[in-house]
Design an enzyme around this catalytic site. Structure first.
Site, PDB file in Angstrom:
ATOM      1  N   ASP A 148      29.103 -22.278 -27.513  1.00 56.15           N
ATOM      2  CA  ASP A 148      30.206 -21.798 -26.694  1.00 56.15           C
ATOM      3  C   ASP A 148      30.929 -20.668 -27.424  1.00 56.15           C
ATOM      4  OD1 ASP A 148      31.795 -21.754 -24.464  1.00 56.15           O
ATOM      5  OD2 ASP A 148      33.063 -23.441 -25.051  1.00 56.15           O
TER       6      ASP A 148
ATOM      7  N   ASN B 263      27.550 -23.478 -14.483  1.00 57.03           N
ATOM      8  CA  ASN B 263      27.626 -22.058 -14.847  1.00 57.03           C
ATOM      9  C   ASN B 263      27.231 -21.107 -13.701  1.00 57.03           C
ATOM     10  OD1 ASN B 263      26.701 -22.613 -18.343  1.00 57.03           O
ATOM     11  ND2 ASN B 263      28.729 -22.373 -17.465  1.00 57.03           N
TER      12      ASN B 263
HETATM   13  C1  IPE Z   1      29.247 -25.414 -21.624  1.00 56.36           C
HETATM   14  O1  IPE Z   1      30.082 -24.362 -21.882  1.00 56.36           O
HETATM   15  C2  IPE Z   1      27.941 -24.917 -21.072  1.00 56.36           C
HETATM   16  C3  IPE Z   1      27.070 -24.251 -22.012  1.00 56.36           C
HETATM   17  C4  IPE Z   1      27.321 -24.081 -23.273  1.00 56.36           C
HETATM   18  C5  IPE Z   1      25.820 -23.745 -21.490  1.00 56.36           C
HETATM   19  P1  IPE Z   1      31.136 -23.805 -20.798  1.00 56.36           P
HETATM   20  O2  IPE Z   1      31.840 -22.704 -21.452  1.00 56.36           O
HETATM   21  O3  IPE Z   1      30.443 -23.533 -19.519  1.00 56.36           O
HETATM   22  O4  IPE Z   1      32.081 -25.082 -20.602  1.00 56.36           O
HETATM   23  P2  IPE Z   1      33.590 -25.158 -20.149  1.00 56.36           P
HETATM   24  O5  IPE Z   1      33.690 -24.458 -18.829  1.00 56.36           O
HETATM   25  O6  IPE Z   1      34.403 -24.491 -21.201  1.00 56.36           O
HETATM   26  O7  IPE Z   1      33.887 -26.626 -20.079  1.00 56.36           O
HETATM   27  C1  IPE Z   2      28.706 -19.896 -23.819  1.00 55.87           C
HETATM   28  O1  IPE Z   2      29.679 -18.925 -23.919  1.00 55.87           O
HETATM   29  C2  IPE Z   2      27.496 -19.439 -23.050  1.00 55.87           C
HETATM   30  C3  IPE Z   2      27.372 -20.022 -21.702  1.00 55.87           C
HETATM   31  C4  IPE Z   2      28.112 -20.990 -21.230  1.00 55.87           C
HETATM   32  C5  IPE Z   2      26.321 -19.501 -20.842  1.00 55.87           C
HETATM   33  P1  IPE Z   2      30.819 -18.729 -22.827  1.00 55.87           P
HETATM   34  O2  IPE Z   2      30.362 -17.704 -21.849  1.00 55.87           O
HETATM   35  O3  IPE Z   2      31.202 -20.033 -22.228  1.00 55.87           O
HETATM   36  O4  IPE Z   2      31.990 -18.149 -23.712  1.00 55.87           O
HETATM   37  P2  IPE Z   2      33.551 -18.398 -23.547  1.00 55.87           P
HETATM   38  O5  IPE Z   2      33.758 -19.883 -23.480  1.00 55.87           O
HETATM   39  O6  IPE Z   2      33.966 -17.723 -22.277  1.00 55.87           O
HETATM   40  O7  IPE Z   2      34.145 -17.795 -24.763  1.00 55.87           O
HETATM   41 MG    MG Z   3      32.647 -21.367 -22.619  1.00 50.43          MG
END
Ligand code: IPE
Ligand code: IPE
Ligand code: MG
Length: 238
Positions: free
Chosen positions: A17, A65
């Site tokens: 993340d 996502n």
């Molecule tokens: C979890 O991260 C999903 C992945 C790492 C693929 P998100 O960034 O989507 O989760 P939330 O929305 O912060 O809970």
């Molecule tokens: C994780 O990074 C990757 C996916 C969930 C695909 P994020 O896109 O969730 O990054 P933040 O949480 O917005 O920083």
């Molecule tokens: Mg995230």
């Protein structure tokens, strides 16, 4: 930092993340953060395999996502296309077997083919198993398992009293994969975000502020050192 005398967890699960925050800090588009995240993933698969980790399970794209902007989803799909090919090379060079968990039918046909090629092309490798969770959601996985189980039981007229935890687990995408010993979440959020809900029942949790594109072997070693300081219990007493 070295890992002498450290127990290497057999199965490490990761919620990668912070790609978006990493990009925001630099004033660049989110897609650039995802690209940097893919590069980190590539190097970490190799690092984990070299450390002797048995299973490395990474959350790449959740069932939720898809709710992101069409532009971001499109950028992520393009990165999958590119990095699947790179991962096949990395896996082949490091004797890594790739498995996929999640529901792949929602992806475009060429992405499904790419996933199949990655899994098929590495299935005889005998080193680390790299499990990639894409279009994965813990609740979705449990519902799909329940559907398959009910279907089998109906067709065979089986007695439902034979359903136990072991049998149920064999219907999950993670069939034959041991439960994770250590879960790492980067970027500091204190939640599971629908990851491996069944499998994480007794997993040790390690949350770091480090953003995923900044994650590296040293950060993984820190997590393993922290894991070695834990007293695992599984509900029993020492
Ligand atoms: C979890 O991260 C999903 C992945 C790492 C693929 P998100 O960034 O989507 O989760 P939330 O929305 O912060 O809970
Ligand atoms: C994780 O990074 C990757 C996916 C969930 C695909 P994020 O896109 O969730 O990054 P933040 O949480 O917005 O920083
Ligand atoms: Mg995230």
């Amino acid at each position: 930092m070295g890992l002498e005398n450290m127990v290497i967890p057999a199965h490490v699960a990761v919620i990668l993340d912070g790609n978006g925050r990493w990009a925001k800090k630099r004033g660049i588009p989110r897609a650039m953060g995802h690209k940097a995240g893919c590069e980190t993933l590539e190097t970490m698969v190799e690092a984990a395999a070299r450390m002797g980790i048995g299973y490395f399970t990474v959350y790449g794209f959740s069932t939720e996502n898809w709710k992101r902007s069409a532009e971001e989803v499109k950028a992520l799909m393009q990165l999958f296309r590119y990095y699947m090919v790179r991962l096949l090379k990395v896996a082949s060079e490091n004797n890594v077997r790739v498995k996929m968990i999640g529901e792949k039918s929602r992806f475009a046909p060429d992405i499904i083919e790419g996933i199949d090629r990655l899994v098929e092309g590495t299935k005889d490798n005998t080193g680390m198993t790299f499990v990639i969770a894409v279009n994965y959601g813990g609740r979705d996985e449990i519902v799909r398992a329940a559907r398959k189980l009910v279907k089998d039981y109906r067709e065979n007229g089986e007695d439902v009293s034979t359903i136990d935890e072991k049998l149920f687990a064999s219907y999950l995408d993670t069939d034959k994969i041991p439960d994770p010993d250590l879960l790492i979440r980067t970027s500091g959020e204190l939640r599971l975000s629908n990851y491996l809900l069944w499998q994480l029942a007794y997993t040790e949790l390690y949350i770091t502020e480090c953003l995923w594109p900044d994650f590296n072997q040293e950060e993984l070693e820190k997590a393993i050192v922290a894991y070695n300081g834990r007293e695992r219990r599984f509900g029993g007493r020492k």
